[in-house]
Design an enzyme around this catalytic site. Sequence first.
Site, PDB file in Angstrom:
ATOM      1  N   HIS A 212      43.594  31.630  47.497  1.00 26.28           N
ATOM      2  CA  HIS A 212      44.771  32.158  46.801  1.00 26.28           C
ATOM      3  C   HIS A 212      45.038  33.522  47.429  1.00 26.28           C
ATOM      4  O   HIS A 212      44.462  34.535  47.015  1.00 26.28           O
ATOM      5  CB  HIS A 212      44.444  32.272  45.306  1.00 26.28           C
ATOM      6  CG  HIS A 212      45.560  32.770  44.452  1.00 26.28           C
ATOM      7  ND1 HIS A 212      46.183  31.971  43.516  1.00 26.28           N
ATOM      8  CD2 HIS A 212      46.158  33.978  44.359  1.00 26.28           C
ATOM      9  CE1 HIS A 212      47.115  32.671  42.887  1.00 26.28           C
ATOM     10  NE2 HIS A 212      47.114  33.912  43.387  1.00 26.28           N
ATOM     11  N   CYS A 245      49.516  38.895  40.202  1.00 24.91           N
ATOM     12  CA  CYS A 245      48.910  39.455  39.001  1.00 24.91           C
ATOM     13  C   CYS A 245      49.551  40.781  38.611  1.00 24.91           C
ATOM     14  O   CYS A 245      49.529  41.731  39.391  1.00 24.91           O
ATOM     15  CB  CYS A 245      47.412  39.662  39.228  1.00 24.91           C
ATOM     16  SG  CYS A 245      46.575  40.428  37.836  1.00 24.91           S
TER      17      CYS A 245
END
Length: 310
Positions: A212, A245
């Site tokens: 990721h 995030c």
Amino acid sequence: MTLPKKVKIVEVGPRDGLQNEQQPISTEVKIELIHRLVDAGLRYIEAGSFVNPKWVPQMAGSDEVFQGLFSREGGPKAGVTYAALTPNLEGFERAVAVHANELAIFAAASETFSQKNINCSIDESLNRFTPIMDAAKSTGLPVRGYISCVVGCPYEGEVDPNRVAEVALRLRDIGCYEVSLGDTTGVGTPDSIIQGIEAVAAKVSISRLAVHLHDTYGQALANIYASLLMGIDVVDSSVAGLGGCPYVKDNGAKGASGNVATEDLVYMLNGLGIEHGVDLDKLMEAGRFITEKLGRENGSKVARALRSKS
């Protein structure tokens, strides 16, 4: 080192992508985006997150998103994973209630980031997952694990790959079938990514690892290519390059631009002759749909380049 013949793409846009948006996004738009992504051929969709809406407001309607996917004409498509992030047992119970067919949990490779993100140590965070894993085992639901800050931390700087390996091993041992290694600050380069994968693969089979990789410094595709050469065949990405995030940005990772665009990943895989099952034209339409709804530029370089040619 050889490239894999096939890559599984984990589409994180509807969760990791949209959670970072400031403006409200309706349940109907989220459901339509997911349907468009599935129609494009994606078979693993992060559809929502059952976290406290106080911390991640955009995920407050995840219950309604899953319910809408099942109630819409035709329902959820067979063979598609509709996953939900579940940080605690309450989130697990909500995910089960709306028929999510896979769960995800997350930890960090940085003690400071773990403390500032979820107010506990890495060890404490992993211990908190025990009741979730026990409950998931009893219901037969698979659980995927994520590790953030696997290369660098906005507080601690460089992260020791051996620490990443230890966290990955713990996630495997508590029952995660797969662990996704997240360069969530995007500071990685092919060399640091290779070193990290080597360290983790010494403890966890590479067949149980995914990546990721964020594109903060424009290294995501190069890092993905290096990962593929190491034997990784599962890659996370986000349509139109949405999101990342919010805590990484808020907590000091300047310029943390977020996820690699799924369109850019698919274009690269096409050029490498690697199977993935995704229709790039339909995928770009999904990216166009959501960026128009958000009133923003598409973050995919491929989508922008191909659009300018049309």
